[in-house]
Design a protein around this motif. Structure first.
Motif, mmCIF file in Angstrom:
data_model
loop_
_atom_site.group_PDB
_atom_site.id
_atom_site.type_symbol
_atom_site.label_atom_id
_atom_site.label_comp_id
_atom_site.label_asym_id
_atom_site.label_seq_id
_atom_site.Cartn_x
_atom_site.Cartn_y
_atom_site.Cartn_z
ATOM 1 N N MET A 37 0.653 -1.086 0.029
ATOM 2 C CA MET A 37 -0.020 0.021 0.125
ATOM 3 C C MET A 37 0.751 1.171 0.004
ATOM 4 O O MET A 37 1.780 1.292 0.497
ATOM 5 C CB MET A 37 -0.824 -0.115 1.192
ATOM 6 N N ARG A 38 0.546 2.346 -0.653
ATOM 7 C CA ARG A 38 1.092 3.624 -0.713
ATOM 8 C C ARG A 38 -0.072 4.845 -0.723
ATOM 9 O O ARG A 38 -0.953 4.534 -1.411
ATOM 10 C CB ARG A 38 1.827 3.634 -2.150
ATOM 11 N N ALA A 39 0.569 5.725 0.189
ATOM 12 C CA ALA A 39 -0.375 7.094 0.195
ATOM 13 C C ALA A 39 0.617 7.931 -0.247
ATOM 14 O O ALA A 39 1.568 8.182 0.538
ATOM 15 C CB ALA A 39 -0.782 7.130 1.521
ATOM 16 N N THR A 40 0.112 8.937 -1.320
ATOM 17 C CA THR A 40 1.021 9.916 -1.570
ATOM 18 C C THR A 40 0.095 11.273 -1.764
ATOM 19 O O THR A 40 -0.728 11.201 -2.370
ATOM 20 C CB THR A 40 1.723 9.653 -2.914
ATOM 21 N N PRO A 41 0.603 12.215 -0.857
ATOM 22 C CA PRO A 41 -0.245 13.697 -1.010
ATOM 23 C C PRO A 41 -0.115 13.947 -2.181
ATOM 24 O O PRO A 41 0.959 14.060 -2.808
ATOM 25 C CB PRO A 41 0.578 14.274 0.051
ATOM 26 N N GLU A 42 -1.296 14.725 -2.507
ATOM 27 C CA GLU A 42 -1.284 15.499 -3.914
ATOM 28 C C GLU A 42 -2.129 16.904 -3.487
ATOM 29 O O GLU A 42 -2.501 17.044 -2.269
ATOM 30 C CB GLU A 42 -1.974 14.816 -4.994
ATOM 31 N N ASP B 255 -3.903 11.791 9.553
ATOM 32 C CA ASP B 255 -2.625 12.467 9.557
ATOM 33 C C ASP B 255 -2.430 12.455 11.095
ATOM 34 O O ASP B 255 -1.328 13.056 11.643
ATOM 35 C CB ASP B 255 -2.688 13.708 9.102
ATOM 36 N N GLY B 256 -3.235 11.963 11.972
ATOM 37 C CA GLY B 256 -3.046 11.882 13.539
ATOM 38 C C GLY B 256 -3.505 13.079 14.209
ATOM 39 O O GLY B 256 -3.298 13.382 15.484
ATOM 40 N N GLU B 257 -4.217 14.151 13.332
ATOM 41 C CA GLU B 257 -4.393 15.428 13.838
ATOM 42 C C GLU B 257 -5.669 15.570 13.558
ATOM 43 O O GLU B 257 -6.187 16.857 13.618
ATOM 44 C CB GLU B 257 -3.439 16.553 13.333
ATOM 45 N N GLY B 258 -6.744 14.820 12.993
ATOM 46 C CA GLY B 258 -8.194 14.963 12.844
ATOM 47 C C GLY B 258 -8.293 14.991 11.486
ATOM 48 O O GLY B 258 -9.559 14.833 11.199
ATOM 49 N N TRP B 259 -7.601 14.796 10.469
ATOM 50 C CA TRP B 259 -7.752 14.863 8.923
ATOM 51 C C TRP B 259 -8.055 13.265 8.901
ATOM 52 O O TRP B 259 -6.784 12.374 8.861
ATOM 53 C CB TRP B 259 -6.780 15.302 8.053
ATOM 54 N N THR B 260 -9.203 12.671 8.254
ATOM 55 C CA THR B 260 -9.146 11.239 8.087
ATOM 56 C C THR B 260 -10.292 10.962 6.845
ATOM 57 O O THR B 260 -11.400 11.769 6.671
ATOM 58 C CB THR B 260 -10.044 10.546 9.381
ATOM 59 N N ALA C 229 -5.395 -1.386 -7.249
ATOM 60 C CA ALA C 229 -6.480 -0.537 -7.456
ATOM 61 C C ALA C 229 -5.709 0.726 -6.916
ATOM 62 O O ALA C 229 -4.964 0.719 -5.901
ATOM 63 C CB ALA C 229 -7.395 -0.827 -6.896
ATOM 64 N N ALA C 230 -6.206 1.871 -7.394
ATOM 65 C CA ALA C 230 -5.657 3.215 -6.981
ATOM 66 C C ALA C 230 -7.040 4.353 -6.945
ATOM 67 O O ALA C 230 -7.785 4.030 -7.775
ATOM 68 C CB ALA C 230 -4.532 3.699 -7.824
ATOM 69 N N ALA C 231 -6.954 4.999 -6.058
ATOM 70 C CA ALA C 231 -7.785 6.302 -6.002
ATOM 71 C C ALA C 231 -7.272 7.144 -5.270
ATOM 72 O O ALA C 231 -6.516 7.224 -4.399
ATOM 73 C CB ALA C 231 -8.969 5.726 -5.201
ATOM 74 N N LEU C 232 -7.747 8.655 -5.548
ATOM 75 C CA LEU C 232 -7.573 9.794 -5.019
ATOM 76 C C LEU C 232 -8.434 9.747 -3.823
ATOM 77 O O LEU C 232 -9.848 9.857 -4.052
ATOM 78 C CB LEU C 232 -7.699 11.046 -6.031
ATOM 79 N N ILE C 233 -8.228 9.844 -2.494
ATOM 80 C CA ILE C 233 -9.124 10.002 -1.267
ATOM 81 C C ILE C 233 -8.964 11.254 -0.655
ATOM 82 O O ILE C 233 -7.733 11.821 -0.623
ATOM 83 C CB ILE C 233 -8.501 8.929 -0.473
ATOM 84 N N GLY C 234 -10.246 11.496 -0.227
ATOM 85 C CA GLY C 234 -10.257 12.922 0.582
ATOM 86 C C GLY C 234 -10.240 14.177 -0.124
ATOM 87 O O GLY C 234 -10.174 13.884 -1.579
ATOM 88 N N SER C 235 -10.238 15.385 0.173
ATOM 89 C CA SER C 235 -10.085 16.580 -0.639
ATOM 90 C C SER C 235 -9.524 17.537 0.341
ATOM 91 O O SER C 235 -9.608 17.561 1.665
ATOM 92 C CB SER C 235 -11.259 16.847 -1.070
ATOM 93 N N ASP C 236 -8.961 18.727 -0.302
ATOM 94 C CA ASP C 236 -8.527 19.956 0.246
ATOM 95 C C ASP C 236 -9.738 20.598 1.038
ATOM 96 O O ASP C 236 -9.388 21.440 1.842
ATOM 97 C CB ASP C 236 -7.773 20.855 -0.779
ATOM 98 N N ALA C 237 -11.050 20.327 0.731
ATOM 99 C CA ALA C 237 -12.073 20.839 1.324
ATOM 100 C C ALA C 237 -12.053 20.422 2.909
ATOM 101 O O ALA C 237 -12.850 20.931 3.672
ATOM 102 C CB ALA C 237 -13.378 20.746 0.784
ATOM 103 N N MET C 238 -11.413 19.209 3.150
ATOM 104 C CA MET C 238 -11.422 18.853 4.660
ATOM 105 C C MET C 238 -10.251 19.311 5.422
ATOM 106 O O MET C 238 -10.040 18.987 6.367
ATOM 107 C CB MET C 238 -11.040 17.214 4.390
ATOM 108 N N GLY C 239 -9.792 20.159 4.761
ATOM 109 C CA GLY C 239 -8.319 20.931 5.609
ATOM 110 C C GLY C 239 -7.158 20.606 4.757
ATOM 111 O O GLY C 239 -6.994 19.965 3.768
ATOM 112 N N PRO C 240 -5.928 21.182 5.209
ATOM 113 C CA PRO C 240 -4.722 21.065 4.411
ATOM 114 C C PRO C 240 -4.376 19.292 4.433
ATOM 115 O O PRO C 240 -4.773 18.562 5.122
ATOM 116 C CB PRO C 240 -3.736 21.308 5.302
ATOM 117 N N ILE C 241 -4.035 18.974 3.027
ATOM 118 C CA ILE C 241 -3.750 17.565 2.894
ATOM 119 C C ILE C 241 -2.501 17.293 3.696
ATOM 120 O O ILE C 241 -1.516 17.932 3.864
ATOM 121 C CB ILE C 241 -3.423 17.281 1.502
ATOM 122 N N PRO C 242 -2.734 16.032 4.390
ATOM 123 C CA PRO C 242 -1.548 15.587 5.354
ATOM 124 C C PRO C 242 -0.230 15.264 4.497
ATOM 125 O O PRO C 242 -0.120 14.774 3.316
ATOM 126 C CB PRO C 242 -1.982 14.174 5.736
#
Length: 87
Positions: A1-6, A34-39, A57-70
């Protein structure tokens, strides 16, 4: 698994190797945090992965509307369910 901020979310990639002797579908629910509330959450369906092969499989998860991207997102596997073909 891999998570890359965009810029607009976290690009998440998963891979599951099928070690069963039959085609298998995998249901994988993950959360990115991110351990600070962004999930953010997502469920991947890797369907009919042949024996000895790897489903991806791959997907873009979350959004900048949730706050700063981790900057250092962490991946958690919340659920992993293999469904083995009976035929």
């Amino acid at each position: 698994m891999r998570a890359t901020p965009e810029v607009s979310g976290v690009r998440t990639e998963i891979a599951v190797a099928n070690s069963y002797r039959r085609k298998t579908t995998y249901s994988v629910q993950i959360s990115i945090a991110d351990g600070e509330g962004w999930t953010a959450y997502n469920r991947f369906w890797l369907q009919d992965v042949p024996p000895g092969e790897t489903g991806r499989a791959a997907a873009l998860i979350g959004s900048d509307a949730m706050g700063p991207i981790p900057r250092n997102p962490k991946i958690y596997v919340d659920e992993f369910t293999p469904i083995v073909d009976r035929k």
